[in-house]
Structure formats: structure tokens, C-alpha cells
Design a protein around this motif. Structure first.
Motif, PDB file in Angstrom:
ATOM      1  N   ASP A  34      36.467 121.360  83.186  1.00 18.89           N
ATOM      2  CA  ASP A  34      36.365 121.951  84.522  1.00 18.89           C
ATOM      3  C   ASP A  34      35.072 121.516  85.186  1.00 18.89           C
ATOM      4  O   ASP A  34      34.067 121.299  84.509  1.00 18.89           O
ATOM      5  CB  ASP A  34      36.343 123.484  84.447  1.00 18.89           C
ATOM      6  CG  ASP A  34      37.612 124.069  83.877  1.00 18.89           C
ATOM      7  OD1 ASP A  34      38.671 123.429  83.980  1.00 18.89           O
ATOM      8  OD2 ASP A  34      37.539 125.188  83.327  1.00 18.89           O
ATOM      9  N   VAL A  35      35.104 121.424  86.487  1.00 13.84           N
ATOM     10  CA  VAL A  35      33.893 121.233  87.282  1.00 13.84           C
ATOM     11  C   VAL A  35      33.902 122.309  88.358  1.00 13.84           C
ATOM     12  O   VAL A  35      34.935 122.593  88.955  1.00 13.84           O
ATOM     13  CB  VAL A  35      33.794 119.810  87.878  1.00 13.84           C
ATOM     14  CG1 VAL A  35      34.930 119.507  88.823  1.00 13.84           C
ATOM     15  CG2 VAL A  35      32.460 119.611  88.574  1.00 13.84           C
ATOM     16  N   ILE A  36      32.744 122.940  88.555  1.00 15.61           N
ATOM     17  CA  ILE A  36      32.597 123.978  89.572  1.00 15.61           C
ATOM     18  C   ILE A  36      31.506 123.542  90.533  1.00 15.61           C
ATOM     19  O   ILE A  36      30.426 123.123  90.109  1.00 15.61           O
ATOM     20  CB  ILE A  36      32.214 125.334  88.942  1.00 15.61           C
ATOM     21  CG1 ILE A  36      33.294 125.797  87.977  1.00 15.61           C
ATOM     22  CG2 ILE A  36      31.970 126.378  90.029  1.00 15.61           C
ATOM     23  CD1 ILE A  36      32.920 127.035  87.192  1.00 15.61           C
ATOM     24  N   GLY A  37      31.784 123.640  91.815  1.00 13.83           N
ATOM     25  CA  GLY A  37      30.786 123.296  92.816  1.00 13.83           C
ATOM     26  C   GLY A  37      31.396 123.261  94.198  1.00 13.83           C
ATOM     27  O   GLY A  37      32.535 123.668  94.412  1.00 13.83           O
ATOM     28  N   HIS A  38      30.606 122.759  95.141  1.00  8.39           N
ATOM     29  CA  HIS A  38      31.035 122.686  96.536  1.00  8.39           C
ATOM     30  C   HIS A  38      31.625 121.313  96.844  1.00  8.39           C
ATOM     31  O   HIS A  38      31.049 120.290  96.447  1.00  8.39           O
ATOM     32  CB  HIS A  38      29.858 122.966  97.470  1.00  8.39           C
ATOM     33  CG  HIS A  38      29.419 124.386  97.417  1.00  8.39           C
ATOM     34  ND1 HIS A  38      28.521 124.847  96.484  1.00  8.39           N
ATOM     35  CD2 HIS A  38      29.778 125.457  98.160  1.00  8.39           C
ATOM     36  CE1 HIS A  38      28.332 126.138  96.656  1.00  8.39           C
ATOM     37  NE2 HIS A  38      29.082 126.538  97.662  1.00  8.39           N
ATOM     38  N   ILE A  39      32.741 121.300  97.542  1.00 10.39           N
ATOM     39  CA  ILE A  39      33.377 120.042  97.926  1.00 10.39           C
ATOM     40  C   ILE A  39      32.523 119.383  99.006  1.00 10.39           C
ATOM     41  O   ILE A  39      32.252 119.966 100.051  1.00 10.39           O
ATOM     42  CB  ILE A  39      34.807 120.270  98.452  1.00 10.39           C
ATOM     43  CG1 ILE A  39      35.684 120.823  97.331  1.00 10.39           C
ATOM     44  CG2 ILE A  39      35.379 118.975  99.017  1.00 10.39           C
ATOM     45  CD1 ILE A  39      37.113 121.116  97.756  1.00 10.39           C
ATOM     46  N   ARG A  40      32.093 118.152  98.729  1.00  9.69           N
ATOM     47  CA  ARG A  40      31.263 117.402  99.676  1.00  9.69           C
ATOM     48  C   ARG A  40      32.018 116.268 100.345  1.00  9.69           C
ATOM     49  O   ARG A  40      31.640 115.841 101.432  1.00  9.69           O
ATOM     50  CB  ARG A  40      30.020 116.861  98.981  1.00  9.69           C
ATOM     51  CG  ARG A  40      29.098 117.951  98.480  1.00  9.69           C
ATOM     52  CD  ARG A  40      28.643 118.823  99.641  1.00  9.69           C
ATOM     53  NE  ARG A  40      27.726 119.860  99.181  1.00  9.69           N
ATOM     54  CZ  ARG A  40      27.720 121.090  99.655  1.00  9.69           C
ATOM     55  NH1 ARG A  40      28.573 121.453 100.587  1.00  9.69           N
ATOM     56  NH2 ARG A  40      26.867 121.974  99.204  1.00  9.69           N
ATOM     57  N   ALA A  41      33.070 115.764  99.705  1.00  7.61           N
ATOM     58  CA  ALA A  41      33.874 114.686 100.293  1.00  7.61           C
ATOM     59  C   ALA A  41      35.288 114.769  99.730  1.00  7.61           C
ATOM     60  O   ALA A  41      35.479 115.128  98.568  1.00  7.61           O
ATOM     61  CB  ALA A  41      33.265 113.326  99.978  1.00  7.61           C
ATOM     62  N   ILE A  42      36.250 114.442 100.585  1.00  7.46           N
ATOM     63  CA  ILE A  42      37.661 114.481 100.197  1.00  7.46           C
ATOM     64  C   ILE A  42      38.350 113.245 100.764  1.00  7.46           C
ATOM     65  O   ILE A  42      38.114 112.872 101.905  1.00  7.46           O
ATOM     66  CB  ILE A  42      38.384 115.712 100.795  1.00  7.46           C
ATOM     67  CG1 ILE A  42      37.684 117.002 100.395  1.00  7.46           C
ATOM     68  CG2 ILE A  42      39.836 115.752 100.355  1.00  7.46           C
ATOM     69  CD1 ILE A  42      38.190 118.201 101.163  1.00  7.46           C
ATOM     70  N   SER A  43      39.187 112.636  99.949  1.00  6.56           N
ATOM     71  CA  SER A  43      40.092 111.595 100.442  1.00  6.56           C
ATOM     72  C   SER A  43      41.460 111.876  99.842  1.00  6.56           C
ATOM     73  O   SER A  43      41.635 112.859  99.121  1.00  6.56           O
ATOM     74  CB  SER A  43      39.596 110.201 100.040  1.00  6.56           C
ATOM     75  OG  SER A  43      39.811 109.974  98.667  1.00  6.56           O
ATOM     76  N   ALA A  44      42.402 111.021 100.111  1.00  8.95           N
ATOM     77  CA  ALA A  44      43.753 111.228  99.584  1.00  8.95           C
ATOM     78  C   ALA A  44      43.778 111.158  98.059  1.00  8.95           C
ATOM     79  O   ALA A  44      44.642 111.755  97.423  1.00  8.95           O
ATOM     80  CB  ALA A  44      44.702 110.190 100.163  1.00  8.95           C
ATOM     81  N   ASP A  45      42.800 110.447  97.455  1.00  8.00           N
ATOM     82  CA  ASP A  45      42.828 110.218  96.014  1.00  8.00           C
ATOM     83  C   ASP A  45      41.647 110.771  95.231  1.00  8.00           C
ATOM     84  O   ASP A  45      41.677 110.794  94.007  1.00  8.00           O
ATOM     85  CB  ASP A  45      42.903 108.713  95.734  1.00  8.00           C
ATOM     86  CG  ASP A  45      44.150 108.090  96.328  1.00  8.00           C
ATOM     87  OD1 ASP A  45      45.224 108.697  96.201  1.00  8.00           O
ATOM     88  OD2 ASP A  45      44.041 107.009  96.918  1.00  8.00           O
ATOM     89  N   VAL A  46      40.579 111.216  95.932  1.00 10.54           N
ATOM     90  CA  VAL A  46      39.340 111.600  95.261  1.00 10.54           C
ATOM     91  C   VAL A  46      38.712 112.813  95.932  1.00 10.54           C
ATOM     92  O   VAL A  46      38.763 112.948  97.157  1.00 10.54           O
ATOM     93  CB  VAL A  46      38.325 110.427  95.308  1.00 10.54           C
ATOM     94  CG1 VAL A  46      36.984 110.825  94.712  1.00 10.54           C
ATOM     95  CG2 VAL A  46      38.860 109.207  94.596  1.00 10.54           C
ATOM     96  N   VAL A  47      38.103 113.679  95.117  1.00 10.56           N
ATOM     97  CA  VAL A  47      37.274 114.767  95.628  1.00 10.56           C
ATOM     98  C   VAL A  47      35.902 114.633  94.982  1.00 10.56           C
ATOM     99  O   VAL A  47      35.800 114.396  93.783  1.00 10.56           O
ATOM    100  CB  VAL A  47      37.864 116.158  95.292  1.00 10.56           C
ATOM    101  CG1 VAL A  47      36.874 117.265  95.575  1.00 10.56           C
ATOM    102  CG2 VAL A  47      39.128 116.411  96.055  1.00 10.56           C
ATOM    103  N   GLU A  48      34.847 114.757  95.783  1.00 13.98           N
ATOM    104  CA  GLU A  48      33.485 114.777  95.259  1.00 13.98           C
ATOM    105  C   GLU A  48      32.968 116.203  95.315  1.00 13.98           C
ATOM    106  O   GLU A  48      33.018 116.842  96.360  1.00 13.98           O
ATOM    107  CB  GLU A  48      32.573 113.857  96.055  1.00 13.98           C
ATOM    108  CG  GLU A  48      32.844 112.401  95.793  1.00 13.98           C
ATOM    109  CD  GLU A  48      31.850 111.489  96.467  1.00 13.98           C
ATOM    110  OE1 GLU A  48      30.762 111.968  96.885  1.00 13.98           O
ATOM    111  OE2 GLU A  48      32.155 110.304  96.581  1.00 13.98           O
TER     112      GLU A  48
END
Length: 75
Positions: A34-48
Motif C-alpha cells: 500500500d501507499v498512502i499520500g496525496h495525489i499530485r499527478a494523474i494520467s490514464a495509466d499512472v498516479v503519482e
């Protein structure tokens, strides 16, 4: 848990994402983490995701098992 992929409405929100690491657990099943944190970037294939310590984690949509919003930490 939420089954759809995060979108622009979740940008900046705190979430937990469970995803496959690419390894195999002792049970023979895919290893998950698991990773917990704030979403900083989103694309169709990746979340940072930005973690509490400021580091970022990149999660591929293909590896994501599930995710959900979580409340911000109390200070």
C-alpha cells in the motif's frame, strides 16, 4: 474501496492505493503493498502520490488492485 481509477476530482486528495509489487508472496500469490499520500499527478495509466515524508511513489494503473480516499492526518 473504490474500483474506478482516480481522476481530476481526486487531485490533491489523500488516498491509499493497494498495488502489485511485481514479486511473489510466500503464499505464491502476487505480492501487494500500500501507499498512502496525496495525489499530485494523474494520467490514464499512472498516479503519482506524495507521501508524508515528501517522497513520491508512482503507481501504474495496471498494477493497482484498489484504492480509496482517506482522511487527512490530524496534527
Amino acid at each position: 474501496m473504490t474500483s474506478s481509477w482516480p481522476d481530476s476530482r481526486t487531485l490533491g486528495r489523500r488516498v491509499v492505493i493497494r498495488y502489485r509489487t511485481g514479486g511473489t508472496a510466500q503464499s505464491g500469490r502476487p505480492e501487494l503493498t500500500d501507499v498512502i499520500g496525496h495525489i499530485r499527478a494523474i494520467s490514464a495509466d499512472v498516479v503519482e502520490i506524495e507521501r508524508r515524508d515528501g517522497t513520491t511513489a508512482t503507481v501504474l494503473r495496471a498494477d493497482a488492485v484498489t484504492w480509496k480516499p482517506v482522511p487527512d492526518q490530524r496534527r
